[in-house]
Design an enzyme around this catalytic site. Sequence first.
Site, PDB file in Angstrom:
ATOM      1  N   ASP A 156       2.507   1.804   5.301  1.00 39.26           N
ATOM      2  CA  ASP A 156       2.406   0.351   5.400  1.00 39.26           C
ATOM      3  C   ASP A 156       2.753  -0.391   4.112  1.00 39.26           C
ATOM      4  O   ASP A 156       2.409  -1.569   3.965  1.00 39.26           O
ATOM      5  CB  ASP A 156       0.998  -0.048   5.847  1.00 39.26           C
ATOM      6  CG  ASP A 156      -0.078   0.362   4.861  1.00 39.26           C
ATOM      7  OD1 ASP A 156       0.217   1.166   3.941  1.00 39.26           O
ATOM      8  OD2 ASP A 156      -1.213  -0.115   4.989  1.00 39.26           O
ATOM      9  N   GLU A 157       3.445   0.243   3.178  1.00 38.56           N
ATOM     10  CA  GLU A 157       3.828  -0.457   1.951  1.00 38.56           C
ATOM     11  C   GLU A 157       5.087   0.159   1.356  1.00 38.56           C
ATOM     12  O   GLU A 157       5.376   1.339   1.554  1.00 38.56           O
ATOM     13  CB  GLU A 157       2.698  -0.454   0.918  1.00 38.56           C
ATOM     14  CG  GLU A 157       2.289   0.921   0.457  1.00 38.56           C
ATOM     15  CD  GLU A 157       1.216   0.894  -0.621  1.00 38.56           C
ATOM     16  OE1 GLU A 157       1.274   0.020  -1.516  1.00 38.56           O
ATOM     17  OE2 GLU A 157       0.320   1.761  -0.571  1.00 38.56           O
ATOM     18  N   ASP A 190       3.269  -5.186   1.231  1.00 36.39           N
ATOM     19  CA  ASP A 190       2.121  -4.443   1.753  1.00 36.39           C
ATOM     20  C   ASP A 190       1.649  -5.117   3.032  1.00 36.39           C
ATOM     21  O   ASP A 190       1.351  -6.315   3.041  1.00 36.39           O
ATOM     22  CB  ASP A 190       1.002  -4.448   0.701  1.00 36.39           C
ATOM     23  CG  ASP A 190      -0.032  -3.368   0.950  1.00 36.39           C
ATOM     24  OD1 ASP A 190       0.071  -2.668   1.973  1.00 36.39           O
ATOM     25  OD2 ASP A 190      -0.947  -3.224   0.118  1.00 36.39           O
TER      26      ASP A 190
END
Length: 417
Positions: A121-122, A27
């Site tokens: 974003d992860e 993350d």
Amino acid sequence: MGRGDGSGRIVSATGADDTGAGILHVDMDAFYAAVEVLHDPSLRGLPLIIGAPDGRSVVSSASYEARRYGVRSAMPVGQAIRLCPTARIVPPDFTRYRAVSERVMAIFEQVTPLVEPLSIDEAFLDVRGVRRLWGSPATIGAMVRARVRDEVGITCSVGAAATKHVAKMASTMAKPDGLLVVAEADTLGFLADKPVRAMWGVGPKTAESLESRGIRLIRDIRSTPDSALERAVGPALAMRLRDLAEGRDPRSVETSRVEKSVGHEETFEHDVSDPDALRSELLRLADRVAGRLRRAGWETGTVAIKIRFADFTTVNRSQTLPEPTSVGQRIGDVARSLFDAIDRKDPIRLVGVRAERLSPAGGALGLWDEDAEWRRVEGALDSAQARFGSGMITRARHLGAQHGRGSAPHPRAHGLD
């Protein structure tokens, strides 16, 4: 427990046991803010709020410096400024964020072919099959963090565990810029003393329902009778929570994921009461949604709208279509019909349109396509926008709405991913 502002961060010591911890959750740390610092290094160390500067939009993200003042994502920007008056307001740039995300995801795919992006974003990585190439899970987690830092210039946090659920919990606790490893044999002990709110998928309402019955820690779920747990959250979720509390999570890393929905919403500079202006804005948003569907090769089976009134009351409505579509006019007609059925005429601060239940395009055309003419028109619009830019080509009615009288909407927000 790690918190959103980075306090309470927990990380593993070098050489920690990683036996059986073959699932990584990676993350990015305060991703939007980190990308803005990457773009403008003079922002480093400052409290940053990513959002429209007019104060009426919501916070897309915030740097850890701002989070320590209580600023959180989805908070009204005006409230965030009151909490942190010294913060710098930076408008979001989603083209920039997507470009950096692609670089990060490319690193993941160079480590293992089993990558499941959860958002921009992860992602989950299954590294069990690449141990001979790269080493143990903890070694791979450290390598991923180093490569993202050195090759992209931002930081990430990594959780390594035997299941997706525990890996995601671990990465949250390791934030920012940390690695937390949970060996498979340590799973139950790791979970036992964590609050139910830390479980992936337990939202505020579910947590409140559990806590009101004295079920505050994950170990409490294990000791609660089935009947009591079902009364708190319902049979299906009760069974799911018990499995997770006892370390059972059979979900694998899925390398091909179908986008579940596509949507856009706008927050107005001033509250809008004119129904014609609002209906025009819904059609404009429907056109943007349809354009994204066509570019991705999808059609929608359900159209949903989101209406937020001046008092922040939010109403959501949806309608299933008789046939899937990627035609903006069709999506817009349904969105406006849903809007017309809302029995409330208060001023409105935000409207949104979302396409749900997506499926591959072209799978449901019958002998007669009643949208054929609109498909031709919107296909020509796509071609023109590809040549001249999306900001140069639009419907004439949209131009009228944006240059009309003061009651017309003034978009201030971005399309939602």
